[in-house]
Enzyme design. Structure first.
Site, PDB file in Angstrom:
ATOM      1  N   TYR A   5      33.642   5.213  -8.335  1.00 16.12           N
ATOM      2  CA  TYR A   5      33.353   5.922  -9.582  1.00 16.12           C
ATOM      3  C   TYR A   5      32.015   6.656  -9.474  1.00 16.12           C
ATOM      4  CZ  TYR A   5      32.757   6.577 -14.659  1.00 16.12           C
ATOM      5  OH  TYR A   5      32.569   7.111 -15.917  1.00 16.12           O
ATOM      6  N   GLU A  26      29.983   7.409  -6.855  1.00 17.05           N
ATOM      7  CA  GLU A  26      29.871   8.458  -5.836  1.00 17.05           C
ATOM      8  C   GLU A  26      30.887   9.574  -6.087  1.00 17.05           C
ATOM      9  OE1 GLU A  26      27.320   8.626  -4.216  1.00 17.05           O
ATOM     10  OE2 GLU A  26      26.764   6.820  -3.136  1.00 17.05           O
ATOM     11  N   ASP A  59      25.940  -4.589 -11.008  1.00 12.66           N
ATOM     12  CA  ASP A  59      25.882  -4.320 -12.448  1.00 12.66           C
ATOM     13  C   ASP A  59      24.447  -3.887 -12.793  1.00 12.66           C
ATOM     14  OD1 ASP A  59      27.822  -5.403 -14.929  1.00 12.66           O
ATOM     15  OD2 ASP A  59      25.711  -5.196 -15.464  1.00 12.66           O
ATOM     16  N   GLN A  66      19.487  -2.340 -16.455  1.00 17.37           N
ATOM     17  CA  GLN A  66      19.007  -1.666 -17.673  1.00 17.37           C
ATOM     18  C   GLN A  66      19.479  -0.222 -17.661  1.00 17.37           C
ATOM     19  OE1 GLN A  66      14.721  -1.801 -17.549  1.00 17.37           O
ATOM     20  NE2 GLN A  66      14.604  -0.705 -15.617  1.00 17.37           N
TER      21      GLN A  66
END
Ligand code: NAD
Ligand code: UDP
Ligand code: UDP
Length: 318
Positions: free
Chosen positions: A151, A153, A279, A282
């Site tokens: 997603y 790249e 993940d 922030q």
């Protein structure tokens, strides 16, 4: 900014049956445009556009953007691409193909017709950012070989293609980097945090916090995003972007869970599960450029947007 420029124009929205795409189609119809939705229904549904099908100015075509498409339109909004991590990771090769081949085909179409084209890019181009908040001139911190890379790249390569078509062919491009957006018509099972928490709370199931819940996101209500996208398309040709689109109010995932529990009056308990790989810790958009270029800022506070979204999911789950 006079949105009446959309009146009597024919607009192509790829991914038009998706969450954001269906709201965009609706908005463009309200502005008096003729709208063609192109979608392969991979993550979108015909239910999202059911209310538009009786409108003589609306047309829906089933098509996969990784294949060429020949249509006559006045502008293209390119939104086709699965957006939630569980959906884009289900068939990662197809995700990259959709971003990259899809961009090539839609850019080829725009080049043939000499028309404007908007790309739905993403805050994921910043990866797990070490600069906070993220400004458009930050190049990002992206893992090229991880589970999110198809997603991240794919979207980065699509941006490259957009800027090369602009430099090489003089194509008028508009690249918007969309930050976490939520609202009615998200899929109940798409695994994104807002839809997941609301569905879990309404069912009384445990709320699944990944990691310690201290990671942050900044949530934008879909109406605010659609307003920004429709304005961006009408900016002068020199406004190519990339331009951040979202809401800069930042919340931890734990804060989000607490709000959802409160607004649904739910008895759901929090459970903690492992944080998925890569993940981001922030995320918050710097919106100075968007405010200046679009004369726009998000209006809907998270509390109000969540209440609207909860109403929608109550209807869907009934
Ligand atoms: P979504 O999954 O609801 O919508 C995507 C739509 O694209 C779906 O209708 C799907 O069926 C369609 N699609 C997927 N692959 C296709 C293909 N090969 N050919 C034709 N159609 C295809 O997601 P969304 O949240 O509405 O996202 C819309 C766009 O905005 C995406 O490009 C996404 O990357 C981008 N974006 C969204 C967010 C967000 O928070 N919602 C954030 C950043 C970027
Ligand atoms: N394309 C398309 N619709 C069009 C024009 C082009 O789908 O109306 C596709 C075409 O299949 C091509 C891609 O867009 O693969 C890129 O087009 P471009 O003209 O940039 O490249 P070329 O055709 O020279 O490879
Ligand atoms: N998240 C979570 N529980 C869930 C779904 C997501 O704690 O059931 C977390 C996820 O780990 C991430 C944040 O919420 O830190 C946003 O996730 P989402 O998939 O909505 O978007 P993205 O990670 O692409 O910003």
């Amino acid at each position: 900014m006079p949105l009446d420029q959309y009146r009597n124009s024919r607009i192509l929205v790829t991914g038009g049956a998706g969450f954001v795409g269906s709201h965009l189609c609706e908005r463009l119809l309200t502005e008096g445009a003729e709208v063609i939705s192109v979608d392969n229904y991979y993550t979108g549904t015909r239910r999202n556009i059911a209310s538009l099908l009786n409108n003589p100015l609306f047309e829906a075509i089933r098509h996969d953007v990784t294949f060429p498409l020949y249509l006559e339109v006045d502008a293209i909004f390119n939104l086709a691409c699965p957006a939630s991590p569980i959906h884009y990771q289900r068939d990662p090769v197809q995700t990259t193909k959709t971003s990259v081949h899809g961009a090539i085909n839609m850019l080829g179409l725009a080049k043939r017709l000499k028309i404007r084209i908007f790309q739905a890019s993403t805050s994921e181009v910043y990866g797990d950012p070490v600069v906070h908040p993220q400004k458009e001139d930050y190049w990002g911190n992206v893992n090229p070989i991880g589970i999110r890379s198809c997603y991240d790249e794919g979207k980065r390569c699509a941006e490259t293609l957009f800027f090369d078509y602009w430099r090489q062919h003089g194509l008028p491009i508009k690249v918007g980097r969309i930050f976490n957006t939520y609202g009615p018509r998200m899929q109940p099972n798409d695994g994104r945090v807002v839809s997941s928490f609301i569905v879990q709370a309404l069912k009384g199931d445990p709320i699944t916090i990944f990691g310690d819940g201290g990671q942050t996101r900044s949530f934008c209500y879909v109406d605010d995003l659609v307003e920004a996208i429709t304005r961006l398309m009408l900016t002068p040709d020199e406004c190519t972007g990339p331009i951040n689109l979202g809401n800069s109010s930042e919340f931890t995932i734990l804060e989000l869970a607490e709000k959802v529990i409160k607004f649904t009056n739910s008895a759901s308990k929090l459970i903690f599960e492992p944080l998925p790989l890569d993940d981001p810790r922030q995320r918050q958009p710097d919106l100075e450029k968007a405010k200046a270029v679009l004369d726009w800022q998000p209006k809907v506070p998270l509390d109000d947007g969540l209440k609207e979204t909860i109403k929608y999911f109550k209807r869907v789950l009934d």
